[in-house]
Design an enzyme around this catalytic site. Structure first.
Site, PDB file in Angstrom:
ATOM      1  N   GLU A 138      -2.500  -7.383   7.486  1.00 38.66           N
ATOM      2  CA  GLU A 138      -1.236  -7.403   8.239  1.00 38.66           C
ATOM      3  C   GLU A 138      -1.040  -8.303   9.448  1.00 38.66           C
ATOM      4  O   GLU A 138      -2.078  -8.499  10.133  1.00 38.66           O
ATOM      5  CB  GLU A 138      -0.710  -5.870   8.423  1.00 38.66           C
ATOM      6  CG  GLU A 138       0.727  -5.495   9.166  1.00 38.66           C
ATOM      7  CD  GLU A 138       1.758  -6.149   8.197  1.00 38.66           C
ATOM      8  OE1 GLU A 138       1.883  -7.602   8.281  1.00 38.66           O
ATOM      9  OE2 GLU A 138       2.540  -5.517   7.664  1.00 38.66           O
ATOM     10  N   HIS A 188       0.714  -1.275   0.083  1.00 37.15           N
ATOM     11  CA  HIS A 188      -0.010  -0.045   0.015  1.00 37.15           C
ATOM     12  C   HIS A 188       0.761   1.228  -0.135  1.00 37.15           C
ATOM     13  O   HIS A 188       2.084   1.195   0.192  1.00 37.15           O
ATOM     14  CB  HIS A 188      -1.081   0.065   1.342  1.00 37.15           C
ATOM     15  CG  HIS A 188      -0.111  -0.040   2.630  1.00 37.15           C
ATOM     16  ND1 HIS A 188       0.293   1.142   3.054  1.00 37.15           N
ATOM     17  CD2 HIS A 188       0.101  -1.038   3.222  1.00 37.15           C
ATOM     18  CE1 HIS A 188       0.879   0.563   4.262  1.00 37.15           C
ATOM     19  NE2 HIS A 188       0.843  -0.665   4.348  1.00 37.15           N
TER      20      HIS A 188
END
Length: 184
Positions: free
Chosen positions: A77, A3
């Site tokens: 994550e 990202h």
């Protein structure tokens, strides 16, 4: 693909499953990285369920002309428990940990940190489900990319860094393999 860079990335703070804003400058840099993928036959975009990935995936979809993003929890994550939001110095001071990196087993002594083997198992099971999805772009996190890299290479190499906007290009032919790391 990792990202766009967040405020916490810039401040050197561990995010884990927490989120923070993405500055406009970081979005512009991410857009440049996405433009590299134009014409590369991207058919679908997937994102972790975390806001920073969804926001980055939305930018990618706009540039690549894809009208739908699917979120995939398995690409979230690693949950970093009580170390989230802290810098390395704060972690050393509060928890006495010196070996601080995403794949570290030492950080598992910090309360609520997701064990590395459990995290890797989740990521690799999710990746396995993607074996028939050629042309997919997954917007995810550095820890996810590290889990895939370590598993597919059989190493715990820490010098290969997956900075924001880096791409780990994978190919599947009976098993997964890394064909390229783009961004180094």
């Amino acid at each position: 693909m990792r990202h766009a860079k967040t405020v916490m990335n810039i401040e050197g703070r561990w995010q884990g499953i927490n989120d923070s804003d993405i500055p406009e400058e970081s979005l512009r840099h991410f857009e440049e990285r996405i433009r590299f993928l134009a014409g590369k036959n991207i058919k679908a975009i997937y994102s972790s369920c975390l806001v920073r990935s969804i926001k980055s995936a939305t930018v990618a979809a706009s540039i690549l002309g894809i009208d739908h993003i699917e979120t995939v929890r398995g690409f979230n994550e690693r949950d970093l428990g009580l170390m989230e939001g802290k810098t390395n110095d704060e972690i050393r001071e509060k928890f006495g940990i010196t070996d601080i990196y995403i794949a570290s087993r030492a950080i598992e002594s910090i309360p609520m940190v997701e064990p590395w083997p459990k995290f890797v198992g989740r990521v690799m099971a999710t990746l396995q489900a993607f074996s028939g999805r050629d042309g997919s772009l997954v917007i995810t996190h550095g820890g996810v990319m590290r889990a895939i890299y370590n598993t597919l290479t059989g190493s715990n190499e820490r010098r290969v860094i997956f900075d924001n906007g880096y791409i780990l290009k994978l190919e599947f032919s009976g098993s997964w393999r890394i064909s390229e790391i783009i961004g180094q």
